[in-house]
Design an enzyme around this catalytic site. Structure first.
Site, PDB file in Angstrom:
ATOM      1  N   GLY A  45       3.303  -3.296  -2.596  1.00 40.75           N
ATOM      2  CA  GLY A  45       2.549  -2.129  -2.150  1.00 40.75           C
ATOM      3  C   GLY A  45       3.481  -1.148  -1.478  1.00 40.75           C
ATOM      4  O   GLY A  45       4.546  -1.527  -0.976  1.00 40.75           O
ATOM      5  N   GLN A  50       5.741   5.688   3.892  1.00 40.49           N
ATOM      6  CA  GLN A  50       7.023   4.971   3.749  1.00 40.49           C
ATOM      7  C   GLN A  50       8.057   5.762   2.955  1.00 40.49           C
ATOM      8  O   GLN A  50       9.245   5.432   2.997  1.00 40.49           O
ATOM      9  CB  GLN A  50       6.799   3.609   3.094  1.00 40.49           C
ATOM     10  CG  GLN A  50       6.020   2.658   3.995  1.00 40.49           C
ATOM     11  CD  GLN A  50       5.779   1.337   3.305  1.00 40.49           C
ATOM     12  OE1 GLN A  50       4.865   1.213   2.496  1.00 40.49           O
ATOM     13  NE2 GLN A  50       6.594   0.346   3.607  1.00 40.49           N
ATOM     14  N   LEU A 108       8.360  -3.216   3.297  1.00 39.98           N
ATOM     15  CA  LEU A 108       9.562  -2.566   2.775  1.00 39.98           C
ATOM     16  C   LEU A 108      10.271  -1.716   3.835  1.00 39.98           C
ATOM     17  O   LEU A 108      11.459  -1.448   3.708  1.00 39.98           O
ATOM     18  CB  LEU A 108       9.207  -1.702   1.560  1.00 39.98           C
ATOM     19  CG  LEU A 108       8.722  -2.487   0.326  1.00 39.98           C
ATOM     20  CD1 LEU A 108       8.195  -1.524  -0.731  1.00 39.98           C
ATOM     21  CD2 LEU A 108       9.824  -3.363  -0.249  1.00 39.98           C
ATOM     22  N   GLU A 150      -1.646  -1.831   3.416  1.00 40.17           N
ATOM     23  CA  GLU A 150      -1.362  -0.437   3.025  1.00 40.17           C
ATOM     24  C   GLU A 150      -2.316   0.531   3.723  1.00 40.17           C
ATOM     25  O   GLU A 150      -1.916   1.619   4.134  1.00 40.17           O
ATOM     26  CB  GLU A 150      -1.450  -0.265   1.502  1.00 40.17           C
ATOM     27  CG  GLU A 150      -0.479  -1.125   0.692  1.00 40.17           C
ATOM     28  CD  GLU A 150       0.949  -1.099   1.191  1.00 40.17           C
ATOM     29  OE1 GLU A 150       1.409  -0.044   1.668  1.00 40.17           O
ATOM     30  OE2 GLU A 150       1.616  -2.152   1.127  1.00 40.17           O
TER      31      GLU A 150
END
Ligand code: ZN
Length: 202
Positions: A45, A50, A108, A150
């Site tokens: 995701g 981000q 991430l 998310e």
């Protein structure tokens, strides 16, 4: 196009995403690039924050994770989650359902960090697709966890906020170091990052 991913410490990761009023070429291009970036780093995701855009936009793909299954209903019908990936969710709203369960998550924007996060088992998400259609997705398993992770990003909430205090304390020096690197201008280049991520990076 593969985009750079912002690392923890960047203020955009704490920004609430702006509602998308019109799905135009810019949004479509952004979503395509986000999917490409997510796939390049084997993430499941990626939220717009981000990659530096505070917008209500996230992409997901759980199809490559075989050991953490998901169930999915699309507009009330049972579907094979793998066949529906990747998903693009625009302006999502969610409803949490069921008991909670603990599962491992990475992110991430936090290279090499993972932790146990407690979340409700199921979620119902209502969102727009890239085509502008309204969809309702009911999910459990990994997909439910990814949607919740998310959705949090779209409101500036990060998975470390949901860790218990002992886990967060244990990570405090690494988090401080990460913020310091970010202040000095470090961005995550997906090409360099590949070896660092695991299948649970969201
Ligand atoms: Zn994340």
């Amino acid at each position: 196009m593969i985009l750079s991913i912002l690392q923890y410490g960047d203020p955009i990761l704490r920004a609430k995403g702006k509602r998308i009023e019109k799905i135009d070429d810019r949004i479509r291009e952004l979503a395509v690039n986000m999917i490409e970036t997510m796939h390049a780093v084997h993430g499941v995701g990626l939220a717009a924050q981000q990659i530096g855009e505070a917008l209500q936009l996230t992409v997901l793909d759980v199809s490559q994770v075989e050991d953490r299954p998901s169930t999915m209903k699309l507009n009330g019908q049972n579907v094979d989650p793998v066949a529906e990936m990747p998903l693009v969710l625009i302006n999502p709203e969610i409803e949490l359902r069921g008991e909670t369960e603990v599962g491992v998550e990475g992110c991430l924007s936090f290279p090499e960090i993972s932790g146990d996060i407690e979340r409700p088992k199921s979620v119902v998400a209502r969102a727009q697709t890239l085509e502008g259609d309204n969809v309702e997705i009911e999910a459990s398993g990994l997909l439910s966890r990814v949607i919740q992770h998310e959705f949090d990003h779209l409101y500036g909430i990060l998975f470390i906020d949901r860790m218990n205090s002992a886990a967060k304390a244990a990570l405090s020096s690494r988090l401080r170091r990460m913020q310091e690197e970010t202040r000095r201008g470090k961005r995550i280049r997906p090409q360099e990052q590949q070896s660092l991520v695991t299948e649970t990076t969201l």
